[in-house]
Design an enzyme around this catalytic site. Structure first.
Site, PDB file in Angstrom:
ATOM      1  N   CYS A 319      23.346  34.953 -13.477  1.00  0.00           N
ATOM      2  CA  CYS A 319      23.781  33.581 -13.744  1.00  0.00           C
ATOM      3  C   CYS A 319      23.035  32.563 -12.885  1.00  0.00           C
ATOM      4  O   CYS A 319      22.881  32.758 -11.678  1.00  0.00           O
ATOM      5  CB  CYS A 319      25.271  33.528 -13.426  1.00  0.00           C
ATOM      6  SG  CYS A 319      25.939  31.904 -13.596  1.00  0.00           S
ATOM      7  N   ARG A 418      28.302  29.343 -26.791  1.00  0.00           N
ATOM      8  CA  ARG A 418      28.863  29.400 -25.456  1.00  0.00           C
ATOM      9  C   ARG A 418      28.330  28.304 -24.551  1.00  0.00           C
ATOM     10  O   ARG A 418      29.034  27.730 -23.757  1.00  0.00           O
ATOM     11  CB  ARG A 418      28.550  30.760 -24.841  1.00  0.00           C
ATOM     12  CG  ARG A 418      29.198  31.003 -23.509  1.00  0.00           C
ATOM     13  CD  ARG A 418      29.024  32.476 -23.154  1.00  0.00           C
ATOM     14  NE  ARG A 418      29.959  32.864 -22.133  1.00  0.00           N
ATOM     15  CZ  ARG A 418      29.605  33.073 -20.867  1.00  0.00           C
ATOM     16  NH1 ARG A 418      28.374  32.884 -20.496  1.00  0.00           N
ATOM     17  NH2 ARG A 418      30.504  33.446 -19.995  1.00  0.00           N
TER      18      ARG A 418
HETATM   19  P1  IMP Z   1      27.934  40.459 -13.413  1.00  0.00           P
HETATM   20  O1  IMP Z   1      28.980  41.523 -13.538  1.00  0.00           O
HETATM   21  O2  IMP Z   1      27.798  39.945 -11.998  1.00  0.00           O
HETATM   22  O3  IMP Z   1      26.618  40.865 -13.977  1.00  0.00           O
HETATM   23  O4  IMP Z   1      28.457  39.197 -14.241  1.00  0.00           O
HETATM   24  C1  IMP Z   1      28.813  39.261 -15.593  1.00  0.00           C
HETATM   25  C2  IMP Z   1      29.412  37.943 -16.002  1.00  0.00           C
HETATM   26  O5  IMP Z   1      28.458  36.881 -15.894  1.00  0.00           O
HETATM   27  C3  IMP Z   1      29.854  37.858 -17.462  1.00  0.00           C
HETATM   28  O6  IMP Z   1      31.087  38.469 -17.702  1.00  0.00           O
HETATM   29  C4  IMP Z   1      29.894  36.356 -17.713  1.00  0.00           C
HETATM   30  O7  IMP Z   1      31.079  35.759 -17.276  1.00  0.00           O
HETATM   31  C5  IMP Z   1      28.772  35.849 -16.828  1.00  0.00           C
HETATM   32  N1  IMP Z   1      27.560  35.565 -17.605  1.00  0.00           N
HETATM   33  C6  IMP Z   1      27.018  36.261 -18.615  1.00  0.00           C
HETATM   34  N2  IMP Z   1      25.848  35.710 -19.032  1.00  0.00           N
HETATM   35  C7  IMP Z   1      25.669  34.627 -18.268  1.00  0.00           C
HETATM   36  C8  IMP Z   1      24.637  33.645 -18.203  1.00  0.00           C
HETATM   37  O8  IMP Z   1      23.629  33.683 -18.915  1.00  0.00           O
HETATM   38  N3  IMP Z   1      24.832  32.650 -17.290  1.00  0.00           N
HETATM   39  C9  IMP Z   1      25.922  32.608 -16.485  1.00  0.00           C
HETATM   40  N4  IMP Z   1      26.869  33.533 -16.464  1.00  0.00           N
HETATM   41  C10 IMP Z   1      26.760  34.534 -17.353  1.00  0.00           C
END
Ligand code: IMP
Length: 501
Positions: A319, A418
């Site tokens: 993100c 989104r």
């Molecule tokens: P991770 O487990 O730290 O990889 O985070 C996953 C979460 O990041 C997802 O469930 C979303 O809420 C968020 N997310 C997914 N795609 C994006 C993006 O492109 N930008 C910002 N947040 C994202």
């Protein structure tokens, strides 16, 4: 004048758990990780719960039908990604609901007029060398043949050769029929020395494959998350734009729960979406909402009737929302604030609305911390993207096996609904990146290990259940100096001797 919060917002790595008293009862085998998935009234049971506190992120690179099946078999739940057509998403939901151990919906499918080059592309993309040739190239189309790597020789054949010319045609195939048991299918596989047996219905439409290599894998799992008809549970992501079209298809396909997928959920759009669902389906369709990062956002969505509320802006591994838009909040602080609001809401209304910490989990202990801080379950993207069952390709990067992982706000995902704020239907700027994560093997092995760690820590805190952890956890902030002590330090590490996750 703007409101200033004096305390900085903090992330999980800034906290540690202080062990509490553990009685002799506090052993891993006695820990119950069941947790509510949807709102319930004091004294009642939630209509849905999870057997392990993990759900997979609503992302193209994470939650397809194969990951959903693997996770539900371990007791968690996937939300199938919504950045695809409603029809395709509904088909994935249906695949999970129709799943029977050992019967695998084909995810590498091709049409007879496509070419050898397309076969090689598909093999690269899916990692599968057995492909179904269906009349229209779809997963459940009329089966007209099968292609395996034994059917072509790349060095000798023109890449433009049509599939129909080198596939094994239907007439020469050995196949099984709908209604057959796994034992019967396996007997055919053994008798004919096959690697894969296609299973078709009365109209020659492809239903599944049964693979020889899966033969040993079909032991029942005691934590398997099942509905009243012994089918696996599955969720699906929706957006605040096309719900009138998408939700009926998902409900029809058998989705057990929906979740509004938005990077910023404290909005009238979410209320409208929930209102529409309640008007059409009453409480029979369950829907989570989010994301929010404070008590005010939680209360808004709880009042709107959300079945659970998701927390997190900007903490996800892929993100860049905080960099591009300057919004967000440290994930730990957000969870602590929302958990307080959830408890107050329960106190006032007698309604418990579960909360989910979404994004930013790096180490397994972050999951335990998130729950100690009050989360009922966690949503994970990067964690699951590393496993065999996630939808993305394995790639070799400088000698290391990696899997691809990209954000829903990246140009690659182009998830307009989104991130586009209602203006033109095109991506104005990116909020996520395209990346690699280290390949880690099977979901089952990894989730098993993670759960063992979570349970062991819960035992250290004297908690045998997640509600007990909420009550008993003692949490301390750590100074930046003492964070250094979290990992191995002041020693020279031998190569590969310390595995962090
Ligand atoms: P991770 O487990 O730290 O990889 O985070 C996953 C979460 O990041 C997802 O469930 C979303 O809420 C968020 N997310 C997914 N795609 C994006 C993006 O492109 N930008 C910002 N947040 C994202």
């Amino acid at each position: 004048m703007a409101i200033f919060l004096d305390e900085p917002s903090r992330t999980f790595s800034e906290y540690l758990l202080i062990p509490g008293y553990s009685s002799s009862e506090c052993i891993v085998d006695n820990v119950n990780t069941q947790t509510p998935l949807v709102r319930y009234k004091r004294g009642e049971e939630p209509a849905l719960h999870l057997n392990i506190p993990m759900v997979s992120a609503i992302m193209q690179s994470v939650s397809n039908d194969s990951l959903a099946i693997a996770l539900a078999r371990e007791g968690g739940l996937s939300f199938i990604y919504g950045s695809q057509t409603p029809e395709r998403q509904a088909e994935m939901v249906r695949n999970v609901k129709n799943y029977k151990a050992g019967f695998v919906p084909s995810d590498a499918n091709i049409a007879p007029e496509m070419t050898l080059a397309d076969v090689l592309d598909l093999k690269e993309k899916t990692g599968h060398s057995t492909m179904a040739v269906t009349e229209d190239g779809t997963q459940h189309g009329k089966l007209v043949g099968v292609v395996t790597s034994r059917d072509y020789r790349v060095t000798r054949m023109d890449p433009a050769t049509p599939v129909r010319e080198f596939m094994t045609p239907f007439e020469d195939l050995i196949y099984g029929e709908e209604g057959m048991t796994l034992k019967e299918a396996n007997d055919i596989i053994w008798d004919h020395k096959l690697n894969a047996l296609p299973i078709i219905d009365g109209n020659q439409r492809l239903l599944y494959f049964v693979f020889r290599k899966d033969y040993d894998f079909h032991k029942q799992n005691p934590l398997e998350l099942l509905d009243g008809q012994k089918r696996l549970l599955v969720g699906a992501g929706i957006n605040t734009r096309d719900y009138e079209e998408r939700v009926p298809l998902l409900v029809d396909a058998g989705a057990d729960i929906l979740c509004i997928d938005s990077s910023e959920g404290f909005s009238e759009w979410q209320k409208r979406t929930i209102d529409w669902i309640r008007e059409k389906y009453g409480d029979s369709v369950k829907v989570g909402a989010g994301n929010v990062v404070d008590g005010e956002g939680f209360r808004f969505l709880a009042d709107c009737g959300a079945d659970f509320v998701k927390i997190g802006i900007g903490g996800g591994s892929i993100c860049i929302t905080r960099e591009t838009k300057g919004i967000g909040r440290g994930q730990a602080t957000a969870v602590i604030d929302v958990a307080k609001a959830r408890d107050e809401y329960f106190e006032e209304t007698g309604i418990y609305v579960p909360i989910c910490s979404d994004g930013g989990i790096v180490y397994d202990y972050h999951m335990t911390l998130a729950m100690a801080m009050g989360a009922d379950f966690v949503m994970l993207g990067r964690y699951f993207a590393r496993f065999d069952e996630s939808p993305t390709a394995k790639v070799n990067v400088n000698g290391t096996t990696m899997k691809e992982y990209w954000g829903e706000g990246s140009a690659r995902a182009r998830n307009w609904q989104r991130y586009d704020q209602g203006g033109e239907a095109k991506l104005q700027f990116e909020e996520g990146v395209d990346s690699y994560v280290p390949y880690a093997g099977s979901l089952k092995d990894n989730v098993g290990q993670t759960l063992h760690k979570i349970k062991a820590t819960m035992c250290n805190c004297g908690a045998l259940s997640i509600p007990q952890l909420h009550e008993k956890a003692k949490i301390t902030l750590v100074s930046s100096t003492s964070i250094v002590e979290n990992g191995a330090h002041d020693v020279l590490l031998k190569a590969n001797s310390v595995q962090k996750i």
